[in-house]
Write a protein that holds these residues in place. Sequence first.
Motif, PDB file in Angstrom:
ATOM      1  N   GLU A 133     -10.445 -12.983  11.465  1.00  0.00           N
ATOM      2  CA  GLU A 133     -10.720 -12.967  13.029  1.00  0.00           C
ATOM      3  C   GLU A 133     -12.289 -13.546  12.888  1.00  0.00           C
ATOM      4  OE1 GLU A 133      -9.256  -9.394  14.377  1.00  0.00           O
ATOM      5  OE2 GLU A 133      -6.977  -9.895  13.710  1.00  0.00           O
ATOM      6  N   ASN A 158       4.180   1.243   1.978  1.00  0.00           N
ATOM      7  CA  ASN A 158       3.544   0.462   3.341  1.00  0.00           C
ATOM      8  C   ASN A 158       3.505  -1.187   2.602  1.00  0.00           C
ATOM      9  OD1 ASN A 158       2.988  -1.357   5.431  1.00  0.00           O
ATOM     10  ND2 ASN A 158       1.264   0.547   5.752  1.00  0.00           N
ATOM     11  N   HIS A 168      -6.933 -13.860  16.700  1.00  0.00           N
ATOM     12  CA  HIS A 168      -5.652 -13.122  17.554  1.00  0.00           C
ATOM     13  C   HIS A 168      -5.497 -13.982  19.026  1.00  0.00           C
ATOM     14  CE1 HIS A 168      -6.181  -9.012  16.421  1.00  0.00           C
ATOM     15  NE2 HIS A 168      -6.521  -8.412  17.901  1.00  0.00           N
ATOM     16  N   SER A 174      -1.561  -6.844  15.987  1.00  0.00           N
ATOM     17  CA  SER A 174      -2.070  -6.165  14.615  1.00  0.00           C
ATOM     18  C   SER A 174      -1.746  -5.811  13.742  1.00  0.00           C
ATOM     19  CB  SER A 174      -2.784  -4.504  15.505  1.00  0.00           C
ATOM     20  OG  SER A 174      -3.941  -4.098  14.249  1.00  0.00           O
ATOM     21  N   GLY A 175      -1.492  -5.762  12.329  1.00  0.00           N
ATOM     22  CA  GLY A 175      -0.926  -4.869  11.160  1.00  0.00           C
ATOM     23  C   GLY A 175      -0.394  -5.709  10.560  1.00  0.00           C
ATOM     24  N   ALA A 176       0.088  -6.938  11.163  1.00  0.00           N
ATOM     25  CA  ALA A 176       1.213  -8.191  10.883  1.00  0.00           C
ATOM     26  C   ALA A 176       1.047  -8.864   8.981  1.00  0.00           C
ATOM     27  CB  ALA A 176       0.867  -9.246  11.866  1.00  0.00           C
ATOM     28  N   GLY A 177      -0.102  -8.317   8.687  1.00  0.00           N
ATOM     29  CA  GLY A 177      -0.749  -8.649   7.356  1.00  0.00           C
ATOM     30  C   GLY A 177      -1.519 -10.226   6.661  1.00  0.00           C
ATOM     31  N   LYS A 178      -2.232 -10.142   8.536  1.00  0.00           N
ATOM     32  CA  LYS A 178      -3.013 -11.259   8.087  1.00  0.00           C
ATOM     33  C   LYS A 178      -4.443 -11.369   7.515  1.00  0.00           C
ATOM     34  CE  LYS A 178      -3.874 -11.128  12.610  1.00  0.00           C
ATOM     35  NZ  LYS A 178      -3.225  -9.712  13.067  1.00  0.00           N
ATOM     36  N   SER A 179      -4.973  -9.769   7.475  1.00  0.00           N
ATOM     37  CA  SER A 179      -6.168  -9.648   6.688  1.00  0.00           C
ATOM     38  C   SER A 179      -5.774  -9.545   5.359  1.00  0.00           C
ATOM     39  CB  SER A 179      -7.022  -8.933   7.465  1.00  0.00           C
ATOM     40  OG  SER A 179      -7.679  -8.322   8.890  1.00  0.00           O
ATOM     41  N   THR A 180      -4.997  -8.777   5.019  1.00  0.00           N
ATOM     42  CA  THR A 180      -4.461  -8.487   3.617  1.00  0.00           C
ATOM     43  C   THR A 180      -4.036  -9.968   2.884  1.00  0.00           C
ATOM     44  OG1 THR A 180      -3.228  -6.228   4.686  1.00  0.00           O
ATOM     45  CG2 THR A 180      -2.835  -7.154   1.930  1.00  0.00           C
ATOM     46  N   ALA A 212       2.404  -4.767   3.383  1.00  0.00           N
ATOM     47  CA  ALA A 212       1.169  -5.308   4.319  1.00  0.00           C
ATOM     48  C   ALA A 212       1.834  -6.295   4.473  1.00  0.00           C
ATOM     49  CB  ALA A 212       0.047  -4.896   4.017  1.00  0.00           C
ATOM     50  N   PHE A 224       0.888  -1.309  -0.157  1.00  0.00           N
ATOM     51  CA  PHE A 224      -0.300  -0.312   0.029  1.00  0.00           C
ATOM     52  C   PHE A 224       1.099   1.018   0.059  1.00  0.00           C
ATOM     53  CE2 PHE A 224      -2.954  -2.952   2.284  1.00  0.00           C
ATOM     54  CZ  PHE A 224      -4.488  -3.045   1.299  1.00  0.00           C
TER      55      PHE A 224
HETATM   56  N1  LIG Z   1      -6.983  -0.748   2.691  1.00  0.00           N
HETATM   57  C1  LIG Z   1      -5.218   0.245   2.588  1.00  0.00           C
HETATM   58  N2  LIG Z   1      -4.459   0.836   2.148  1.00  0.00           N
HETATM   59  C2  LIG Z   1      -3.904   1.066   2.803  1.00  0.00           C
HETATM   60  N3  LIG Z   1      -2.594   0.607   3.588  1.00  0.00           N
HETATM   61  C3  LIG Z   1      -3.123  -0.720   4.537  1.00  0.00           C
HETATM   62  C4  LIG Z   1      -4.698  -1.115   4.318  1.00  0.00           C
HETATM   63  N4  LIG Z   1      -4.992  -1.563   4.785  1.00  0.00           N
HETATM   64  C5  LIG Z   1      -3.933  -2.498   5.531  1.00  0.00           C
HETATM   65  N5  LIG Z   1      -3.115  -1.483   5.070  1.00  0.00           N
HETATM   66  C6  LIG Z   1      -1.603  -1.841   6.135  1.00  0.00           C
HETATM   67  O1  LIG Z   1      -1.570  -3.016   5.979  1.00  0.00           O
HETATM   68  C7  LIG Z   1      -0.443  -4.136   7.041  1.00  0.00           C
HETATM   69  C8  LIG Z   1      -1.318  -4.615   7.065  1.00  0.00           C
HETATM   70  O2  LIG Z   1      -2.356  -4.733   7.222  1.00  0.00           O
HETATM   71  P1  LIG Z   1      -3.253  -6.425   7.784  1.00  0.00           P
HETATM   72  O3  LIG Z   1      -5.255  -5.298   8.305  1.00  0.00           O
HETATM   73  O4  LIG Z   1      -3.341  -6.426   6.978  1.00  0.00           O
HETATM   74  O5  LIG Z   1      -3.548  -6.090   9.244  1.00  0.00           O
HETATM   75  P2  LIG Z   1      -3.401  -7.210  10.516  1.00  0.00           P
HETATM   76  O6  LIG Z   1      -2.635  -8.572  10.652  1.00  0.00           O
HETATM   77  O7  LIG Z   1      -4.812  -8.166   9.761  1.00  0.00           O
HETATM   78  O8  LIG Z   1      -3.724  -6.597  11.622  1.00  0.00           O
HETATM   79  P3  LIG Z   1      -5.433  -6.661  12.439  1.00  0.00           P
HETATM   80  O9  LIG Z   1      -5.195  -7.437  13.156  1.00  0.00           O
HETATM   81  O10 LIG Z   1      -5.711  -5.347  12.654  1.00  0.00           O
HETATM   82  O11 LIG Z   1      -6.781  -6.805  11.450  1.00  0.00           O
HETATM   83  C9  LIG Z   1      -1.428  -3.127   7.717  1.00  0.00           C
HETATM   84  O12 LIG Z   1       0.064  -1.724   8.052  1.00  0.00           O
HETATM   85  C10 LIG Z   1      -2.249  -1.372   7.278  1.00  0.00           C
HETATM   86  O13 LIG Z   1      -2.043  -0.437   8.197  1.00  0.00           O
END
Ligand SMILES: Nc1ncnc2c1ncn2[C@@H]1O[C@H](COP(=O)(O)OP(=O)(O)OP(=O)(O)O)[C@@H](O)[C@H]1O
Lengths: 291, 274, 274, 283, 441
Positions: free
Chosen positions: B170, B14, B203, B36-42, B16, B11
């Motif tokens: 999650e 950044n 989580h 949080s922010g590790a990139g799991k959702s992405t 992800a 992104f």
């Molecule tokens: N649409 C987006 N635009 C810009 N940055 C994004 C976007 N979605 C996620 N990010 C960034 O990508 C990184 C990984 O995000 P992600 O949501 O995958 O983390 P996560 O492991 O799911 O965290 P969480 O436990 O908070 O859900 C984070 O730094 C987040 O800020």
Amino acid sequence: MADLTARDIDRAGDSRSAYLALVRRRQTYSFLLLIVFVALMVSGFRIANDRNAGGFVDGLPQILDFPADVVSEAWRNAAELPGHFLAFLPALIETVNIAAVATLVGAIAAIVLALLSTRGLARWPRAIPLFRRIMDIMRAIPDIVIALILIFLMGVGPMPAVIAIAIHTAGALGKLFSEVAENADLKPVEGLQSVGARWLQQMYLGVLPQIAPNLLSYALLRFEINIRASAILGFVGAGGIGYELKNAITWGQGQFAESAAIFILLFATIVFFDQLSSAARHRLAHGKGAL
Amino acid sequence: MLRIESLTKRFGANTAVDAASFTVDAPRMIGIIGASGAGKSTMLRMISRLTDASEGRILFDGRDVLQLRGRAKRAWQSDCAMIFQQFNLVPRLDVVSNVLHGTLGQRSTLATMFNLFPREDIHRAIDILERLGIAEHAAKRAEALSGGQQQRVAIARALMQEPKMILADEPIASLDPMNAQTVMEALRRIHEEDGRMVIANLHTLDTARRYCDRVIGMRLGRIVFDGTPAQLTTGAARDIYGAGADFSEDATSTEIRDRDLYAEAALRDAEATV
Amino acid sequence: MLRIESLTKRFGANTAVDAASFTVDAPRMIGIIGASGAGKSTMLRMISRLTDASEGRILFDGRDVLQLRGRAKRAWQSDCAMIFQQFNLVPRLDVVSNVLHGTLGQRSTLATMFNLFPREDIHRAIDILERLGIAEHAAKRAEALSGGQQQRVAIARALMQEPKMILADEPIASLDPMNAQTVMEALRRIHEEDGRMVIANLHTLDTARRYCDRVIGMRLGRIVFDGTPAQLTTGAARDIYGAGADFSEDATSTEIRDRDLYAEAALRDAEATV
Amino acid sequence: APVAAQEIEEFNIGLLGGENAQDRLASNQCLADYATEALGVPVKLFAPADYNGVMQGLLGGTIDMAWLGASSYAGVYVQDPEAVEPVLVKTNLDGSYSYHSIGFARTDSGIGSLQDAEGKVFGFGDPNSTSGYLIPQVEIPQEIGADMEEFFGDVRFTGGHEQTIVAVANGDIDAGVTWADGLGAWEDGYNSGALRKAADAGIVDMNAIQEIWKSKPIPEGPVVLRKALPDDVKQTMVDLVQNLHETDPDCAYGVAAGETAGFTPITHDAYETIIEVRKAESS
Amino acid sequence: MTDATASLAATDPRARAEAGIRRQRRIALAIPAAILLYLIYIFFAFDLPGLASRLRVDNMVTLVSDTWSYKTHVTRDNRSGDVEVAIEGERQGTYAEGAAPDWVTRDGDVTEIRLAPDHLAVFDGGQVRYDVPGYGLVTAEHDGRDIALDTPDGTVPDFISASGARVDITTHAGRVSLTRNRNEVFRYFAGWELFFFTLSSPYHGHAAGEILFGDRIDPDRSNIVGAWQDFWGNPMWRHADVAWALGETILMAFLGTMGAALVALPLGFAAARNFAPVLAIRFAVRRVFDFARGVDALIWTILLSRAFGPGPLTGTLAILLTDTGTFGKLFSETLENVDTRQIEGVRSTGAKPLQRYRFGVIPQITPVLLSQVLYLLESNTRSATIIGAITGGGIGLLLTQAIITQKDWEEVSYYIVLIVVMVILMDTVSGWLRNKLIRGD
Ligand SMILES: Nc1ncnc2c1ncn2[C@@H]1O[C@H](COP(=O)(O)OP(=O)(O)OP(=O)(O)O)[C@@H](O)[C@H]1O
Ligand SMILES: Nc1ncnc2c1ncn2[C@@H]1O[C@H](COP(=O)(O)OP(=O)(O)OP(=O)(O)O)[C@@H](O)[C@H]1O
Ligand SMILES: [Mg+2]
Ligand SMILES: [Mg+2]
Ligand SMILES: O=P([O-])([O-])[O-]
């Protein structure tokens, strides 16, 4: 300690003078704004007064002359009024129909335009500015302009008015709808996206149910406005009650009973739909508004 | 069957997800953990094609999922169901309709507009709801249900898709421990009974340990752990979460057993103060 | 100086304050406690004439406040400043303007219509803000401030009135513990330094104990307790709140010290589990 | 020299429809300039959208002078006999001061006479027009021996002479009425009148339309002045307009909307018949 | 649990779900079906099938081509024999005696008009010759009371309309017409000729650079002043009048809207439940609002025209009356939604009622009211266009009249562009003001 107090006082002095300066500046601005506004109003009024055939002061005592003529003639011929009501009813229905179709078509177009120009929902995100501009222009062109040109192209009749009002409605409602859609919850959309739903399905199932009460409320308000617009367009040649009104009122004495009948019909219609849409919007806004 | 090759998502500046790779050979229940922010959702969103990847490949049965477009992409999405933290149901519609949405990918737009779902689909939806123990709420609006129930509706919708794979982002993060347990158990049962692959972002370590066959740990977009629950020691967890020695695993816990202990302790303490 | 005699307020069939009587001889800091709906707010609102009483008398220096009308009533309101739970500031106006509203009772309508306040009033307003430690926000809009700051602006507005008495209706109920402490300390300091009477409705026992000279307890509109903080035992509190034996006073606590203890206990407990 | 500065503060001239508002204002601007000079007060021109706008102005006393049609004059007179008085009338090149209402239809419509138009859509202009409504409304029923509403399929107001011509040419309506002096050749749209203007402007091809009816002569509408005006103001304006043809023929051409022999005095009596007709139509 | 209850429990939710979906399906079908039915009714009520036949494509072509083109007339007056060249046939567009564009060459009684490189029309005395490429020479001539037409094949092709009194020859290059009084040739050009200067102005035909920086063109005036005077006073496009008309339209909208807001504010208090406790007053004021709104600006304009005559004041007052109703309703609704805590805060200081309004109410309603006023100002700019068309003023009158007389479509498009720009401008300004005044200090 003494040193500290001195600094304190100093700081206090500072914030005091700073605030006073701020107040002075703000008062000056407000004062200037007021002066400008008053000057605009006064000079504007004087210009309008000068450019008018009759002046404001001279006209004021006569303000009731014309209504009095109309009312007295209508009163003398009060027995004819029910007949006139009946005679003008078809024209009134045409006017209301024009408004209704235009609102319907315009609102449907507005929904599509709004969804296409809302961030997060748009089918083609890059085209958002395009659709927004289209809506701006649809809103900016007065309906009378479109109607008159369409009368030239397709002759006198209700259709020019319908199209003209629908175009304006699509632009005006599109903007409002898009503001509503912007606040829609995107989670259901994403949920639908994840099952492989098409864009149309996502919008129809995920977005519309959320925003429908708001849309309906705005559309009703617009319908009310469009009834007036439709009457006015009739006045400049698009048929309906406006056409009848123009002919009656233009003839003047001798047809004031007809004029009065049309006034009353139009007024009653506007008030009726105004109250109806207020009530419906109120219901939509305060729960119970399930579609 | 699933093979992820140096999958990357950026992104802007950044990153992800950073060149993540792993392979799954048989339907397993896999937990992905990470701060949080590790990139799991992405990661999950790229697999289900809700977000486009920047680089890398996702091969499912040999076909690169990232290359799919239009109809084929939607077919893939319908093969790979997604469950969200916030359920992402249509709150104003009733439960059955929400479950039936699972078939949208296969039905024509026009038919769905007019609610023309085949009778057998409706029956199947009810069967699934029954299996998840929420059939009696079938006619209610989704928004009228509790969080745990809503999540089970979401799982029902996922099952309705007859997916080859279930991705859960999650799924229990916004649920209370009671509901969390029901939902995790439902997912586990589906995995075991239907033999579907399940990948769940989690989580909490203990949830991952308890329900998963395999755990993947992510940190700052990279995969830093990949092993069995048994291999997931407190030390390994510290690495994943990038925490120091003061790291307490229970800070991430949501399990009922632990919570009760915690609450009791608080209570005891409170009484001591009086 | 203040004498309340069988003050009663009925809302339809509901008696919000029921023949309450008490006397205050010297400027004291008085806390009124009681469960929600006990009639605390109604009591204060009657004293400040924001709500009319149904029966009874409120004598201040021998004069019945309830009989005042028009100008005299407004003079009384200006003598008896009110502080609200929700601050009740004008959010779009700047802080100093809000404070200056404290002088409205004394200024002519015409001058104030055009926002023309005397310079010395502005200076005094800033002095007061300084005293409360928020002078640097003087030019900001009230809505831009944090809750605690807004409440201090409200106190400043009250002080601007040069009141004989300050009534505060749950001044800290919508504040976090940190801000609550600042606000309560400000009120106490004003009481001590200026010798003004302060009557504050409070939600929490410990606040009342810590800051007040005298505590009045209300229950179902009646005064059921009137004594020093020391007399306010847990037993007395149980009577006021109509609670059973399981009543834990800390449930109402918002104080930072206690909170810390509580948190520490939880932490200790958590570590024990690891 | 300024004669009446102390009695009136301004002088307003109303212009009836007939062409673009801008063109109307432009062709009458010279008259306004002369009037300013003669009266010594500001003179303003007003070009409302229809006849009624000018009539209301005259009735309300906000407009001091206008050149009306006979029917519009009658309309004003019927509502308030004390509002205005006719002073001058435009004469044709042959010295007459009458014109005709002309009924016409498209050549390809198969309508060669009023009888052919039975069941068709018939168009009037403005309800206040003499030639565009009042006279045909009286004479046509006599000629066809039937009520217009019954005889024609639909009877409609187009709003004005120009709109009628355009509507017929476009086929919106099957036949309509407008005015012409009846002199000269049909192919030119006669010597003057709405048809001539339309033909000159290229709006209508005179080969594509044909005359189906022609009224008896209609008296030309009067130039009227508000009765309440001071006598010297009235006299000044009468002189000015009457002599315009000699002092400035170009201006006279613009004001009279075509070639004329100038304006001659006229009185109310010339319009008694029209007023009777209008009264009859009103009741 | 018996078998019966078990099977019932199993089948029941299914049946219920099916019924539920069926009900939704009925609704999902009923709404579009109702809309469709209504549209079908409208289809016939508004005679849409007939509309297709009435649609005039030729008019559309005229409109489109006229909006961006102009024609130049070459006219021979058959009585005097004079030949005149005039843009749009207008007096102000007439070339001076002897002057003519280069495609017209005159030699005594013979005038050659080149319509296109291979199209040549000739006036030769009263005779007109037009050599139409691919067809041949067409000759037309007055013969007593008739016109004699001579074509190569002796027939009259489609592009010629002929009668004994009038002949028209229309090709893509131009048009030739003969009547007893005059013979004319029209040639079409792209653009809005004479938009800046008419032929009578010395600046016509000069480039902008030449006028700005070149030598003095008119010895009496400096170039910039002269050019401005001639442009502003252009007798064909009348920029000054058009600008005034625009100004008048905006003036009506501004005065009407602001006047209405000023009138409606105090009345709004009288119609708000929380400020006017007397039901009778509230009811009366609300009915006044309904009346003012219901009558509509259009009818107000007519009713006021007797007293005030034509002009912008009448339009202003009409807008003012209608909007007093609209604002009254909006304002009173806003007032009913005010936050009472702020008022109470001010009241608790012993403030007088007027001060309570001033500090407890005004600051919180100002932004809402302001945004309502600005919104209506923008929408009234459009209304003022229409009202002007009726009351006789503003750009609306110019536009409607230009459309009604159905020539000068280039002027129509010019006005439309101006109106659209005006509305967009008002929209932008009101948006900017809204941001500035509401978010600003
Ligand atoms: N649409 C987006 N635009 C810009 N940055 C994004 C976007 N979605 C996620 N990010 C960034 O990508 C990184 C990984 O995000 P992600 O949501 O995958 O983390 P996560 O492991 O799911 O965290 P969480 O436990 O908070 O859900 C984070 O730094 C987040 O800020
Ligand atoms: N304006 C009113 N109209 C009717 N009943 C009211 C009104 N204001 C208060 N009451 C009732 O009077 C009783 C006392 O209310 P009051 O607000 O004084 O209680 P309180 O002690 O301040 O409670 P809280 O802690 O919730 O603020 C309650 O039963 C309440 O419902
Ligand atoms: Mg996440
Ligand atoms: Mg309270
Ligand atoms: O009254 P008219 O001039 O239109 O005949």
